[in-house]
Design an enzyme around this catalytic site. Structure first.
Site, PDB file in Angstrom:
ATOM      1  N   CYS A  66       0.803  -1.222   0.000  1.00  0.00           N
ATOM      2  CA  CYS A  66       0.000   0.000   0.000  1.00  0.00           C
ATOM      3  C   CYS A  66       0.839   1.276   0.000  1.00  0.00           C
ATOM      4  O   CYS A  66       0.310   2.368  -0.184  1.00  0.00           O
ATOM      5  CB  CYS A  66      -0.956   0.007   1.195  1.00  0.00           C
ATOM      6  SG  CYS A  66      -0.113   0.024   2.793  1.00  0.00           S
ATOM      7  N   HIS A 103      -1.168  11.556  15.591  1.00  0.00           N
ATOM      8  CA  HIS A 103      -1.798  10.797  14.511  1.00  0.00           C
ATOM      9  C   HIS A 103      -0.736   9.899  13.889  1.00  0.00           C
ATOM     10  O   HIS A 103       0.336  10.357  13.492  1.00  0.00           O
ATOM     11  CB  HIS A 103      -2.371  11.752  13.458  1.00  0.00           C
ATOM     12  CG  HIS A 103      -2.856  11.064  12.233  1.00  0.00           C
ATOM     13  ND1 HIS A 103      -4.045  10.379  12.194  1.00  0.00           N
ATOM     14  CD2 HIS A 103      -2.298  10.935  11.002  1.00  0.00           C
ATOM     15  CE1 HIS A 103      -4.204   9.869  10.981  1.00  0.00           C
ATOM     16  NE2 HIS A 103      -3.162  10.195  10.240  1.00  0.00           N
ATOM     17  N   HIS A 106      -4.069   4.730  10.043  1.00  0.00           N
ATOM     18  CA  HIS A 106      -5.394   4.113  10.152  1.00  0.00           C
ATOM     19  C   HIS A 106      -5.252   2.595  10.225  1.00  0.00           C
ATOM     20  O   HIS A 106      -4.232   2.048   9.804  1.00  0.00           O
ATOM     21  CB  HIS A 106      -6.262   4.497   8.950  1.00  0.00           C
ATOM     22  CG  HIS A 106      -6.617   5.944   8.930  1.00  0.00           C
ATOM     23  ND1 HIS A 106      -5.796   6.897   8.379  1.00  0.00           N
ATOM     24  CD2 HIS A 106      -7.692   6.608   9.434  1.00  0.00           C
ATOM     25  CE1 HIS A 106      -6.373   8.089   8.525  1.00  0.00           C
ATOM     26  NE2 HIS A 106      -7.517   7.932   9.147  1.00  0.00           N
ATOM     27  N   ASP A 110      -8.185  -5.609   6.482  1.00  0.00           N
ATOM     28  CA  ASP A 110      -7.721  -6.390   5.336  1.00  0.00           C
ATOM     29  C   ASP A 110      -6.273  -6.864   5.500  1.00  0.00           C
ATOM     30  O   ASP A 110      -5.543  -7.010   4.537  1.00  0.00           O
ATOM     31  CB  ASP A 110      -7.878  -5.587   4.039  1.00  0.00           C
ATOM     32  CG  ASP A 110      -7.077  -4.288   4.041  1.00  0.00           C
ATOM     33  OD1 ASP A 110      -6.408  -3.969   5.055  1.00  0.00           O
ATOM     34  OD2 ASP A 110      -7.115  -3.581   3.021  1.00  0.00           O
ATOM     35  N   ARG A 119      -4.698  -4.508   9.372  1.00  0.00           N
ATOM     36  CA  ARG A 119      -3.580  -3.806   8.743  1.00  0.00           C
ATOM     37  C   ARG A 119      -3.493  -2.412   9.351  1.00  0.00           C
ATOM     38  O   ARG A 119      -4.290  -1.538   9.032  1.00  0.00           O
ATOM     39  CB  ARG A 119      -3.761  -3.703   7.230  1.00  0.00           C
ATOM     40  CG  ARG A 119      -2.678  -2.859   6.547  1.00  0.00           C
ATOM     41  CD  ARG A 119      -2.798  -2.887   5.030  1.00  0.00           C
ATOM     42  NE  ARG A 119      -4.103  -2.493   4.538  1.00  0.00           N
ATOM     43  CZ  ARG A 119      -4.419  -1.270   4.098  1.00  0.00           C
ATOM     44  NH1 ARG A 119      -3.524  -0.302   4.088  1.00  0.00           N
ATOM     45  NH2 ARG A 119      -5.646  -1.022   3.663  1.00  0.00           N
ATOM     46  N   CYS A 121      -1.942   0.689   9.043  1.00  0.00           N
ATOM     47  CA  CYS A 121      -1.285   1.415   7.965  1.00  0.00           C
ATOM     48  C   CYS A 121      -0.758   2.717   8.575  1.00  0.00           C
ATOM     49  O   CYS A 121      -1.526   3.628   8.868  1.00  0.00           O
ATOM     50  CB  CYS A 121      -2.308   1.679   6.868  1.00  0.00           C
ATOM     51  SG  CYS A 121      -1.636   2.428   5.397  1.00  0.00           S
TER      52      CYS A 121
END
Length: 133
Positions: A66, A103, A106, A110, A119, A121
């Protein structure tokens, strides 16, 4: 659980690079495939760039394709917090550092089905890798 790290906006800006500040304090996202931390066999822990809290183990990292570092779980139940994110016209689950609210990225459902199916990410600019930890 330790107390939350709280700093003024000026203190965060003085500590972080402009990109680290944009991502961690303003909920930004780095461009895919632009960051560090490719999948490797190194043993170590990823820490929050803002407060140095331990967040993820390299052993739980995988190549999701990704463009961002992906993990199937955080280091422990108190490492990160998750919040509903309704920005950008979709509902996602935001991941923040439990110690300073930075932050991080996310989490999506999946990930590898043989482990957690999740996951995480994560923006590489929100992390520091401590090799051998």
């Amino acid at each position: 659980m330790r107390n939350k790290v709280e700093k003024s906006d000026a203190e965060w800006r003085a500590q972080l690079t402009p990109e680290q500040y944009r991502v961690t304090r303003e909920k930004g996202t780095e461009r895919p495939f632009s960051g560090d931390y490719q999948v490797s066999n190194a043993h170590g822990i990823y820490h929050c760039v803002c407060c140095q809290a331990a967040l993820f183990e390299n052993e739980h990292k995988f190549d999701a394709g990704c463009g961002w570092p992906s993990f199937d779980r955080p280091l422990g139940v108190h490492a990160v917090e998750e919040h509903v994110d309704d920005s950008h016209g979709m509902q996602r689950t935001e991941v923040v550092c439990a110690h300073c609210n930075a932050h991080l990225g996310h989490v999506f459902p999946d990930g590898p089905p043989e482990t957690t199916g999740l996951r995480y990410c994560i923006n590489s600019v929100s992390l520091n890798f401590h090799d051998g930890e």
